[in-house]
Write a protein that holds these residues in place. Structure first.
Motif, PDB file in Angstrom:
ATOM      1  N   GLY A  31     -20.603 -66.674  18.275  1.00  0.00           N
ATOM      2  CA  GLY A  31     -20.620 -65.310  17.746  1.00  0.00           C
ATOM      3  C   GLY A  31     -19.296 -64.593  17.919  1.00  0.00           C
ATOM      4  O   GLY A  31     -18.327 -65.131  18.462  1.00  0.00           O
ATOM      5  N   ASP A  32     -19.253 -63.352  17.463  1.00  0.00           N
ATOM      6  CA  ASP A  32     -18.017 -62.575  17.432  1.00  0.00           C
ATOM      7  C   ASP A  32     -17.661 -61.943  18.765  1.00  0.00           C
ATOM      8  O   ASP A  32     -16.525 -61.479  18.945  1.00  0.00           O
ATOM      9  CB  ASP A  32     -18.128 -61.459  16.379  1.00  0.00           C
ATOM     10  CG  ASP A  32     -18.254 -62.011  14.965  1.00  0.00           C
ATOM     11  OD1 ASP A  32     -17.755 -63.123  14.718  1.00  0.00           O
ATOM     12  OD2 ASP A  32     -18.861 -61.322  14.111  1.00  0.00           O
ATOM     13  N   TRP A  33     -18.613 -61.904  19.709  1.00  0.00           N
ATOM     14  CA  TRP A  33     -18.361 -61.172  20.951  1.00  0.00           C
ATOM     15  C   TRP A  33     -17.156 -61.712  21.709  1.00  0.00           C
ATOM     16  O   TRP A  33     -16.376 -60.949  22.304  1.00  0.00           O
ATOM     17  CB  TRP A  33     -19.593 -61.203  21.849  1.00  0.00           C
ATOM     18  CG  TRP A  33     -19.817 -62.531  22.515  1.00  0.00           C
ATOM     19  CD1 TRP A  33     -20.593 -63.547  22.075  1.00  0.00           C
ATOM     20  CD2 TRP A  33     -19.240 -62.989  23.736  1.00  0.00           C
ATOM     21  NE1 TRP A  33     -20.535 -64.620  22.929  1.00  0.00           N
ATOM     22  CE2 TRP A  33     -19.703 -64.296  23.962  1.00  0.00           C
ATOM     23  CE3 TRP A  33     -18.358 -62.424  24.658  1.00  0.00           C
ATOM     24  CZ2 TRP A  33     -19.322 -65.045  25.074  1.00  0.00           C
ATOM     25  CZ3 TRP A  33     -17.978 -63.171  25.774  1.00  0.00           C
ATOM     26  CH2 TRP A  33     -18.465 -64.464  25.976  1.00  0.00           C
ATOM     27  N   TYR A  36     -14.518 -69.447  21.566  1.00  0.00           N
ATOM     28  CA  TYR A  36     -14.736 -70.531  22.525  1.00  0.00           C
ATOM     29  C   TYR A  36     -14.707 -71.894  21.843  1.00  0.00           C
ATOM     30  O   TYR A  36     -14.280 -72.890  22.435  1.00  0.00           O
ATOM     31  CB  TYR A  36     -16.057 -70.327  23.253  1.00  0.00           C
ATOM     32  CG  TYR A  36     -15.980 -69.385  24.434  1.00  0.00           C
ATOM     33  CD1 TYR A  36     -14.791 -69.188  25.113  1.00  0.00           C
ATOM     34  CD2 TYR A  36     -17.101 -68.701  24.875  1.00  0.00           C
ATOM     35  CE1 TYR A  36     -14.716 -68.339  26.201  1.00  0.00           C
ATOM     36  CE2 TYR A  36     -17.044 -67.840  25.963  1.00  0.00           C
ATOM     37  CZ  TYR A  36     -15.836 -67.662  26.616  1.00  0.00           C
ATOM     38  OH  TYR A  36     -15.774 -66.814  27.692  1.00  0.00           O
ATOM     39  N   ASN A  37     -15.178 -71.965  20.605  1.00  0.00           N
ATOM     40  CA  ASN A  37     -15.117 -73.235  19.877  1.00  0.00           C
ATOM     41  C   ASN A  37     -13.676 -73.687  19.710  1.00  0.00           C
ATOM     42  O   ASN A  37     -13.347 -74.873  19.891  1.00  0.00           O
ATOM     43  CB  ASN A  37     -15.785 -73.098  18.513  1.00  0.00           C
ATOM     44  CG  ASN A  37     -17.282 -72.921  18.609  1.00  0.00           C
ATOM     45  OD1 ASN A  37     -17.883 -73.179  19.635  1.00  0.00           O
ATOM     46  ND2 ASN A  37     -17.900 -72.465  17.529  1.00  0.00           N
TER      47      ASN A  37
END
Length: 211
Positions: free
Chosen positions: A157-159, A168-169
């Motif tokens: 997600g965008d967080w 993180y990916n």
């Protein structure tokens, strides 16, 4: 934290969430989804908010249940921004020894050996006081690793981009590419790096347990 070894090897993942019951951080439905997606992995979960002695005893019990040949954990010693990661590494260090000690009582019997402890890379490899000595080619397993990581919904997600300006990916991919570049080995695109815990007792020949 998920580490992928070549297919014949079994990996054990330890994190800070609850084994079950009313304090568990994930639902039974979520757990079923994770288990279906990660069938070859044993997920041992802990309640991070419990008292230190209780947490340590749970780690000792987990080691006695799994009876591992080797343990992979986040590095202890203030090398990660996340306190949970740091504490997990510290408890893993204690449990690997105390799992062999009869005076540390748990439901399961003691194990007959002290498993060596390898620390995984913190902060996507961006840590000045982390010095890995061992490098494992995961080029063939990298796609499976990414697919499994994407099952970790809280890390998507965008967080993360909003908080840190990164995904993180992307960090995971860049980390494994970075260590492949450090190795400079032809036809090796992705590498995981490990640091052997050198605090006593150090297990001679521990590197032979890595693929």
């Amino acid at each position: 934290m998920i580490q992928i070894f070549p297919k014949p090897t079994v990996s054990i993942t330890v994190n800070q969430f609850g084994i079950g019951g009313k304090n568990c951080s994930i639902t039974d439905q979520d757990r079923t989804i994770i288990q279906n997606r990660c069938k070859n992995f044993l997920v041992i979960q802990f309640l991070i908010h419990q008292r230190a002695q209780v947490k340590r005893r749970k780690f000792i019990e987990a080691v006695r249940i799994a009876r591992p040949d080797v343990i992979l954990a986040p590095p202890a010693g203030m090398r990660d921004y996340n306190q949970d990661h740091d504490m997990t590494g510290y408890l893993a260090f204690q449990a690997r020894v105390l799992a062999t000690v009869k005076a540390s009582k748990t439901e399961h019997d003691i194990i007959d050996h002290i498993p060596p402890l390898f620390y995984c890379t913190p902060l996507g490899g961006m840590c000045s006081n982390y010095h890995p000595q061992y490098f494992v080619d995961i080029s063939e397993e990298f796609e499976d690793k990414m697919n499994m990581f994407k099952c970790h919904d809280s890390q998507q997600g965008d967080w993360c981009r909003d908080a840190f300006g990164v995904s993180y990916n992307d960090i995971l991919k860049n980390e494994n590419e970075y260590y492949a570049s450090m190795c400079g080995t032809p036809n090796v695109q992705y590498v995981e790096a490990f640091e052997l815990c050198e605090r006593w007792p150090v297990i001679a020949g521990a590197h032979k347990l890595l693929p």
